[in-house]
Design a protein around this motif. Structure first.
Motif, mmCIF file in Angstrom:
data_model
loop_
_atom_site.group_PDB
_atom_site.id
_atom_site.type_symbol
_atom_site.label_atom_id
_atom_site.label_comp_id
_atom_site.label_asym_id
_atom_site.label_seq_id
_atom_site.Cartn_x
_atom_site.Cartn_y
_atom_site.Cartn_z
ATOM 1 N N GLN A 129 0.836 -1.207 0.000
ATOM 2 C CA GLN A 129 0.000 0.000 0.000
ATOM 3 C C GLN A 129 0.872 1.259 0.000
ATOM 4 N N PHE A 130 1.851 1.270 0.870
ATOM 5 C CA PHE A 130 2.749 2.423 1.013
ATOM 6 C C PHE A 130 3.559 2.648 -0.276
ATOM 7 N N SER A 131 4.034 1.548 -0.882
ATOM 8 C CA SER A 131 4.828 1.653 -2.116
ATOM 9 C C SER A 131 4.014 2.264 -3.253
ATOM 10 N N LEU A 132 2.726 1.890 -3.339
ATOM 11 C CA LEU A 132 1.872 2.457 -4.385
ATOM 12 C C LEU A 132 1.677 3.962 -4.185
ATOM 13 N N LEU A 133 1.508 4.361 -2.936
ATOM 14 C CA LEU A 133 1.322 5.791 -2.665
ATOM 15 C C LEU A 133 2.593 6.589 -2.952
ATOM 16 N N ILE A 134 3.754 5.965 -2.711
ATOM 17 C CA ILE A 134 5.031 6.620 -3.058
ATOM 18 C C ILE A 134 5.128 6.797 -4.576
ATOM 19 N N SER A 135 4.691 5.751 -5.336
ATOM 20 C CA SER A 135 4.719 5.856 -6.805
ATOM 21 C C SER A 135 3.778 6.959 -7.287
ATOM 22 N N SER A 156 -5.644 5.825 -11.734
ATOM 23 C CA SER A 156 -5.349 4.382 -11.712
ATOM 24 C C SER A 156 -4.585 3.986 -10.458
ATOM 25 N N ILE A 157 -3.504 4.703 -10.171
ATOM 26 C CA ILE A 157 -2.668 4.345 -9.016
ATOM 27 C C ILE A 157 -3.460 4.525 -7.718
ATOM 28 N N LEU A 158 -4.267 5.603 -7.663
ATOM 29 C CA LEU A 158 -5.064 5.860 -6.456
ATOM 30 C C LEU A 158 -6.086 4.749 -6.231
ATOM 31 N N ILE A 159 -6.805 4.373 -7.292
ATOM 32 C CA ILE A 159 -7.844 3.337 -7.149
ATOM 33 C C ILE A 159 -7.216 1.991 -6.798
ATOM 34 N N ILE A 160 -6.055 1.669 -7.395
ATOM 35 C CA ILE A 160 -5.387 0.390 -7.079
ATOM 36 C C ILE A 160 -4.992 0.352 -5.598
ATOM 37 N N SER A 161 -4.488 1.476 -5.087
ATOM 38 C CA SER A 161 -4.096 1.494 -3.667
ATOM 39 C C SER A 161 -5.333 1.409 -2.763
ATOM 40 N N LEU A 162 -6.446 2.011 -3.195
ATOM 41 C CA LEU A 162 -7.681 1.935 -2.409
ATOM 42 C C LEU A 162 -8.298 0.533 -2.466
ATOM 43 N N MET A 163 -8.053 -0.184 -3.581
ATOM 44 C CA MET A 163 -8.509 -1.576 -3.687
ATOM 45 C C MET A 163 -7.936 -2.423 -2.560
ATOM 46 N N VAL A 164 -6.679 -2.147 -2.227
ATOM 47 C CA VAL A 164 -6.001 -2.927 -1.192
ATOM 48 C C VAL A 164 -6.617 -2.631 0.177
ATOM 49 N N ILE A 165 -6.950 -1.357 0.427
ATOM 50 C CA ILE A 165 -7.579 -1.010 1.702
ATOM 51 C C ILE A 165 -8.946 -1.680 1.825
ATOM 52 N N MET A 209 -1.857 -9.443 -8.684
ATOM 53 C CA MET A 209 -2.849 -9.076 -9.708
ATOM 54 C C MET A 209 -3.092 -7.561 -9.714
ATOM 55 N N CYS A 210 -3.152 -6.970 -8.517
ATOM 56 C CA CYS A 210 -3.336 -5.508 -8.423
ATOM 57 C C CYS A 210 -2.159 -4.773 -9.049
ATOM 58 N N LEU A 211 -0.958 -5.254 -8.762
ATOM 59 C CA LEU A 211 0.250 -4.629 -9.303
ATOM 60 C C LEU A 211 0.304 -4.780 -10.818
ATOM 61 N N LEU A 212 -0.071 -5.954 -11.305
ATOM 62 C CA LEU A 212 -0.093 -6.207 -12.746
ATOM 63 C C LEU A 212 -1.099 -5.296 -13.439
ATOM 64 N N GLU A 261 -12.508 2.085 6.911
ATOM 65 C CA GLU A 261 -13.585 2.322 5.940
ATOM 66 C C GLU A 261 -13.831 3.813 5.736
ATOM 67 N N TYR A 262 -13.759 4.572 6.828
ATOM 68 C CA TYR A 262 -13.945 6.022 6.689
ATOM 69 C C TYR A 262 -12.793 6.655 5.912
ATOM 70 N N LEU A 263 -11.590 6.158 6.126
ATOM 71 C CA LEU A 263 -10.428 6.639 5.375
ATOM 72 C C LEU A 263 -10.618 6.352 3.887
ATOM 73 N N LEU A 264 -11.043 5.131 3.594
ATOM 74 C CA LEU A 264 -11.273 4.702 2.216
ATOM 75 C C LEU A 264 -12.282 5.605 1.518
ATOM 76 N N LEU A 265 -13.393 5.893 2.193
ATOM 77 C CA LEU A 265 -14.448 6.712 1.586
ATOM 78 C C LEU A 265 -14.038 8.180 1.495
ATOM 79 N N SER A 266 -13.294 8.643 2.492
ATOM 80 C CA SER A 266 -12.855 10.048 2.467
ATOM 81 C C SER A 266 -11.893 10.308 1.314
ATOM 82 N N VAL A 267 -11.018 9.337 1.036
ATOM 83 C CA VAL A 267 -10.056 9.516 -0.069
ATOM 84 C C VAL A 267 -10.788 9.521 -1.414
ATOM 85 N N HIS A 268 -11.944 8.842 -1.491
ATOM 86 C CA HIS A 268 -12.767 8.933 -2.697
ATOM 87 C C HIS A 268 -13.453 10.295 -2.801
#
Length: 440
Positions: free
Chosen positions: A26-32, A65-74, A91-94, A418-425
């Protein structure tokens, strides 16, 4: 290129089977995501290296794309404790890698290859972590619809290469004024959007996919169609001006019909999936109007719908995890059951119908202007689409939040995750509109 290498070098970390591998990914995706924000971009292809480049269109969609992929993990916390969680992250990384390659490609053939390749990880997500046995038929629908529509495009690419010996987007191709050439070029992307009448795969895929699959489908994979149409439009403007009215008319009527279909749904995810078809019909109308307002409106619609629809799927999943049902007859009275989540349901429902201060509102204003330029009487159709869109969003909110509770539990609060996930959306939907002045 450094972004691509960054993602490739994340793969070994997934197989180390560390305790905190989930958080590390999760952290690596946000760094990217942060790395990509500092890219210098221009209105035309910039940051060019190794047949890849970005412009304004691809920049926003790669960030999404990168944001949604990282949120998928949460959102997929139930997969975290399974033995095959590292395969899910792979699969998410791919998917992230494939999507970035699609939006970065300067070559039509490279874009086509990754366009087809995006099917594989998505089908693995549906087959591997889907809900019911029907996921097998849903995967087949998705696979054959995409394959059937994109093979003619492949033939057209071969034809272009034989005639011009290049497939780069910035080349001035001689394209015959033939309707079939135009049909083969745009049909693959119209199915992916999807356009009304070729949308049957979408509700099946959404309903049977896990929450991560629904998020990536609504958030990014539908946007590949819009992005592809944008790129193809620049190659054959004359054909789009000549034949665009066909897709415009289908989308105009389809938007109204699909909005009506939304009102008879008994499944929460099914309603949200059909609402995606209604919004994407507006997106097609904006693109086919061939005006600056229309293209900008469609682009903003893609970004805003990606965040809003993905957030609604998260809310549906939050209810599903507690009630083990997606039916409206069980998802009733959530205001009593999860009072703190009610505001999130309300915000996403009103943003879904295009209320200010959301980016959806701005995109609909832009698209309405472009529709009036294209054909003044389309205003009446837009009124119907907008009204029925408000109806099904109101139906979704009122039916889930009000009514008598049909289960024994008395109270449940959402997790901070869950609140973090929805707030980032939610936050980008408002902030992009407020910072719109900086885009012009």
């Amino acid at each position: 290129m450094k972004l691509i290498l960054y993602l490739l070098f994340m793969i070994p970390g997934l197989f180390l089977r560390l305790n905190d591998c989930w958080l590390l990914f999760q952290f690596s995706l946000l760094i990217s995501l942060l790395l990509f924000c500092f890219y210098y971009i221009n209105s035309y292809f910039s940051a060019i290296s190794y047949f890849m480049g970005i412009d304004y269109y691809s920049y926003g969609l790669i960030l999404l794309s990168i944001l949604i992929i990282s949120l998928m993990v949460i959102s997929s916390n139930s997969i975290k404790d399974l033995n095959n969680n590292y395969l899910f992250m792979l699969m998410c990384l791919l998917l992230c890698f494939i999507l970035i390659m699609i939006f970065c490609s300067l070559n039509m053939f490279m874009m086509y290859v990754f366009f087809e390749l995006s099917l594989i990880p998505l089908m693995v997500l549906i087959f591997g972590w889907g809900y019911q046995v029907e996921r097998l038929i849903a995967g087949l629908y998705l696979f054959f619809y995409t394959l059937f529509a994109s093979l003619p495009l492949f033939c057209i690419l071969i034809y272009f290469y034989m005639n011009n010996m290049t497939l780069f987007f910035d080349y001035d191709y001689y394209i015959p004024y033939s309707f079939f050439i135009h049909l083969f070029m745009v049909f693959a992307f119209l199915v992916k959007l999807p356009m009304f009448m070729v949308h049957f795969w979408l509700p099946k895929a959404h309903v049977q996919a896990p929450i991560s699959g629904s998020m990536i489908l609504a958030g990014v994979l539908l946007k590949i169609g819009g992005y592809g149409l944008l790129r193809i439009m620049f190659l054959n403007e004359f054909l789009c001006i000549n034949y665009g009215f066909i897709w415009y008319s289908l989308s105009m009527v389809g938007g109204i019909l699909v909005s009506l279909i939304c009102l008879i749904q008994g499944d929460v995810k099914c309603l949200i999936a059909y609402s995606s078809v209604a919004h994407m019909s507006l997106c097609i109308m904006g693109l086919m109007s061939m005006s600056k307002w229309g293209v900008l409106g469609s682009y903003f619609m893609m970004i805003s719908h990606g965040l809003c629809s993905s957030g609604l799927f998260c809310l549906a999943n939050i209810s599903y995890e507690r009630l083990s049902s997606r039916s409206f007859f069980f998802n009733k009275g959530l205001l009593n059951f999860m009072p703190s989540m009610c505001i999130m349901w309300f915000m996403f429902s009103v943003f879904n119908m295009g209320c200010p201060p959301s980016l959806n509102f701005l995109s609909e204003v832009f698209i309405l202007n472009s529709m009036l330029f294209f054909w003044a009487n389309s205003f009446y159709y837009f009124i119907f689409v907008s009204f029925f869109s408000a109806c099904f969003s109101f139906y979704l909110f009122s039916f889930t939040q009000h009514g008598s509770v049909n289960f024994l539990f008395s109270y449940s609060s959402g997790y901070i995750r869950e609140y973090l996930l929805l707030s980032v959306h939610l936050i980008p939907l408002i902030l992009i509109l407020l910072s719109m002045n900086s885009l012009f």
